[in-house]
Motif scaffolding. Structure first.
Motif, PDB file in Angstrom:
ATOM      1  N   GLY A  12       9.605 -17.502  -1.431  1.00  0.00           N
ATOM      2  CA  GLY A  12       9.273 -18.750  -2.107  1.00  0.00           C
ATOM      3  C   GLY A  12       7.952 -18.727  -2.853  1.00  0.00           C
ATOM      4  O   GLY A  12       7.500 -19.765  -3.329  1.00  0.00           O
ATOM      5  N   GLN A  13       7.347 -17.570  -2.943  1.00  0.00           N
ATOM      6  CA  GLN A  13       6.050 -17.429  -3.618  1.00  0.00           C
ATOM      7  C   GLN A  13       6.244 -16.769  -4.983  1.00  0.00           C
ATOM      8  O   GLN A  13       6.992 -15.799  -5.096  1.00  0.00           O
ATOM      9  N   PRO A  14       5.547 -17.267  -6.000  1.00  0.00           N
ATOM     10  CA  PRO A  14       5.688 -16.667  -7.332  1.00  0.00           C
ATOM     11  C   PRO A  14       4.982 -15.312  -7.423  1.00  0.00           C
ATOM     12  O   PRO A  14       4.066 -15.009  -6.650  1.00  0.00           O
ATOM     13  N   VAL A  15       5.407 -14.529  -8.384  1.00  0.00           N
ATOM     14  CA  VAL A  15       4.761 -13.252  -8.680  1.00  0.00           C
ATOM     15  C   VAL A  15       3.280 -13.502  -8.951  1.00  0.00           C
ATOM     16  O   VAL A  15       2.921 -14.457  -9.642  1.00  0.00           O
ATOM     17  N   GLY A  16       2.431 -12.668  -8.386  1.00  0.00           N
ATOM     18  CA  GLY A  16       0.993 -12.792  -8.573  1.00  0.00           C
ATOM     19  C   GLY A  16       0.293 -13.518  -7.440  1.00  0.00           C
ATOM     20  O   GLY A  16      -0.934 -13.614  -7.426  1.00  0.00           O
ATOM     21  N   THR A  17       1.061 -14.032  -6.472  1.00  0.00           N
ATOM     22  CA  THR A  17       0.477 -14.663  -5.285  1.00  0.00           C
ATOM     23  C   THR A  17       0.087 -13.560  -4.321  1.00  0.00           C
ATOM     24  O   THR A  17       0.939 -12.778  -3.890  1.00  0.00           O
ATOM     25  N   VAL A  18      -1.191 -13.482  -3.990  1.00  0.00           N
ATOM     26  CA  VAL A  18      -1.700 -12.394  -3.156  1.00  0.00           C
ATOM     27  C   VAL A  18      -2.719 -12.957  -2.163  1.00  0.00           C
ATOM     28  O   VAL A  18      -3.492 -13.857  -2.497  1.00  0.00           O
ATOM     29  N   TYR A  19      -2.714 -12.377  -0.967  1.00  0.00           N
ATOM     30  CA  TYR A  19      -3.743 -12.684   0.030  1.00  0.00           C
ATOM     31  C   TYR A  19      -4.353 -11.374   0.494  1.00  0.00           C
ATOM     32  O   TYR A  19      -3.635 -10.424   0.808  1.00  0.00           O
ATOM     33  N   VAL A  20      -5.672 -11.339   0.501  1.00  0.00           N
ATOM     34  CA  VAL A  20      -6.409 -10.196   1.052  1.00  0.00           C
ATOM     35  C   VAL A  20      -7.245 -10.734   2.204  1.00  0.00           C
ATOM     36  O   VAL A  20      -7.697 -11.884   2.175  1.00  0.00           O
ATOM     37  N   ALA A  21      -7.413  -9.915   3.234  1.00  0.00           N
ATOM     38  CA  ALA A  21      -8.118 -10.373   4.425  1.00  0.00           C
ATOM     39  C   ALA A  21      -8.984  -9.267   4.991  1.00  0.00           C
ATOM     40  O   ALA A  21      -8.715  -8.074   4.791  1.00  0.00           O
ATOM     41  N   VAL A  22     -10.011  -9.700   5.721  1.00  0.00           N
ATOM     42  CA  VAL A  22     -10.919  -8.796   6.410  1.00  0.00           C
ATOM     43  C   VAL A  22     -11.095  -9.300   7.836  1.00  0.00           C
ATOM     44  O   VAL A  22     -11.193 -10.507   8.059  1.00  0.00           O
ATOM     45  N   ALA A  23     -11.122  -8.381   8.796  1.00  0.00           N
ATOM     46  CA  ALA A  23     -11.442  -8.701  10.188  1.00  0.00           C
ATOM     47  C   ALA A  23     -12.555  -7.762  10.625  1.00  0.00           C
ATOM     48  O   ALA A  23     -12.498  -6.561  10.351  1.00  0.00           O
ATOM     49  N   GLY A  24     -13.587  -8.334  11.274  1.00  0.00           N
ATOM     50  CA  GLY A  24     -14.744  -7.540  11.665  1.00  0.00           C
ATOM     51  C   GLY A  24     -14.972  -7.480  13.156  1.00  0.00           C
ATOM     52  O   GLY A  24     -14.295  -8.158  13.934  1.00  0.00           O
ATOM     53  N   THR A  46      -5.308  -6.308  -6.775  1.00  0.00           N
ATOM     54  CA  THR A  46      -5.320  -6.592  -5.339  1.00  0.00           C
ATOM     55  C   THR A  46      -6.245  -5.625  -4.616  1.00  0.00           C
ATOM     56  O   THR A  46      -7.020  -6.037  -3.742  1.00  0.00           O
ATOM     57  N   VAL A  47      -6.196  -4.351  -4.964  1.00  0.00           N
ATOM     58  CA  VAL A  47      -7.102  -3.360  -4.370  1.00  0.00           C
ATOM     59  C   VAL A  47      -8.549  -3.770  -4.639  1.00  0.00           C
ATOM     60  O   VAL A  47      -9.393  -3.793  -3.739  1.00  0.00           O
ATOM     61  N   ARG A  48      -8.811  -4.109  -5.874  1.00  0.00           N
ATOM     62  CA  ARG A  48     -10.162  -4.530  -6.260  1.00  0.00           C
ATOM     63  C   ARG A  48     -10.603  -5.753  -5.460  1.00  0.00           C
ATOM     64  O   ARG A  48     -11.723  -5.817  -4.943  1.00  0.00           O
ATOM     65  N   GLY A  49      -9.722  -6.733  -5.326  1.00  0.00           N
ATOM     66  CA  GLY A  49     -10.035  -7.950  -4.579  1.00  0.00           C
ATOM     67  C   GLY A  49     -10.275  -7.690  -3.106  1.00  0.00           C
ATOM     68  O   GLY A  49     -11.183  -8.268  -2.499  1.00  0.00           O
ATOM     69  N   ALA A  50      -9.475  -6.813  -2.519  1.00  0.00           N
ATOM     70  CA  ALA A  50      -9.626  -6.498  -1.096  1.00  0.00           C
ATOM     71  C   ALA A  50     -10.945  -5.783  -0.837  1.00  0.00           C
ATOM     72  O   ALA A  50     -11.669  -6.111   0.114  1.00  0.00           O
TER      73      ALA A  50
END
Length: 176
Positions: A114-126, A149-153
Motif C-alpha cells: 500500500g506504499q507508493p514507489v519512493g517511500t523509504v525508511y532508514v533506521a539506526v540503533a545504538g 537510500t544508501v546515502r540517507g542511511a
C-alpha cells in the motif's frame, strides 16, 4: 546533503568515526539489497569497524533472522518505520555490533504494502538504546531510489554517532 557528502564520503566518515570510537556496525538491508554493505566495505580499513550485513529481502527473513515482530509485519507490511527500527536493532543483536543501520522501502517499479514507489525508511540503533528512524520520499527510477537510500542511511548513522552532533544538525537543516 551537500555535494561533499555523497555516499562514498559518508561511508568513509562513518568508518573513520566508528574506528575512532572503537565501535562496530552491522547493516540490515531490504530494498538496498546489500548496497549499504558494499559502500561501507569499499572504504579501506572498513574491517576495523564493519561486522557484516543481512540482506533480508523477504518478509519472513525480517521476522525469523532479524526478530521483527510477526504481528507488526502482518498488520503494517515491511515498509514501515517501526519495521525499520526493529531491523536495525535486530541486526545489531544478531551480528553482535555496537550500531545497526537498516533500510526498508519501495524502489519500484510497483507500489508495495500500500506504499507508493519512493517511500523509504532508514533506521539506526545504538549501544545506549538510541534509535532513530528517518522517512524518505524519493523520486526517480529504481536505481536512483536505492542509491539515495544508501546515502540517507549513512547520513542518519553519521549524525547519530557520538561526536558528530554538528553533522546531524547540518543534515537536518539542509546541509551547508
Amino acid at each position: 546533503m551537500s555535494a561533499g557528502h555523497d555516499a562514498g564520503g559518508a561511508a568513509a566518515a562513518v568508518v573513520a568515526r566508528l574506528t575512532e570510537l572503537g565501535a562496530s556496525l552491522a547493516a540490515a538491508e531490504s530494498l538496498t539489497g546489500g548496497l549499504v554493505a558494499a559502500e561501507v566495505t569499499s572504504v579501506p580499513g572498513a574491517s576495523r569497524a564493519f561486522r557484516g550485513s543481512v540482506t533480508a529481502y523477504a518478509t519472513d527473513l525480517k521476522r525469523d533472522v532479524l526478530g521483527v515482530d510477526g504481528r507488526l509485519l502482518d498488520e503494517r507490511g515491511a515498509v514501515d518505520p517501526d519495521v525499520a527500527r526493529a531491523m536495525a536493532a535486530g541486526v545489531r543483536r544478531a551480528l553482535g555490533a555496537d550500531w545497526g543501520v537498516a533500510t526498508t522501502g519501495v524502489a519500484g517499479p510497483d507500489p508495495q504494502d500500500g506504499q507508493p514507489v519512493g517511500t523509504v525508511y532508514v533506521a539506526v540503533a545504538g549501544p545506549g538504546g538510541e534509535d532513530k528512524v528517518r522517512s524518505l520520499r524519493l523520486n526517480g527510477g529504481r536505481a536512483d531510489i536505492r542509491k539515495e537510500t544508501v546515502r540517507g542511511a549513512l547520513a542518519l548513522l553519521l549524525g547519530e554517532l557520538p561526536g558528530n552532533e554538528r553533522a546531524q544538525d547540518t543534515e537536518e537543516n539542509g546541509g551547508t
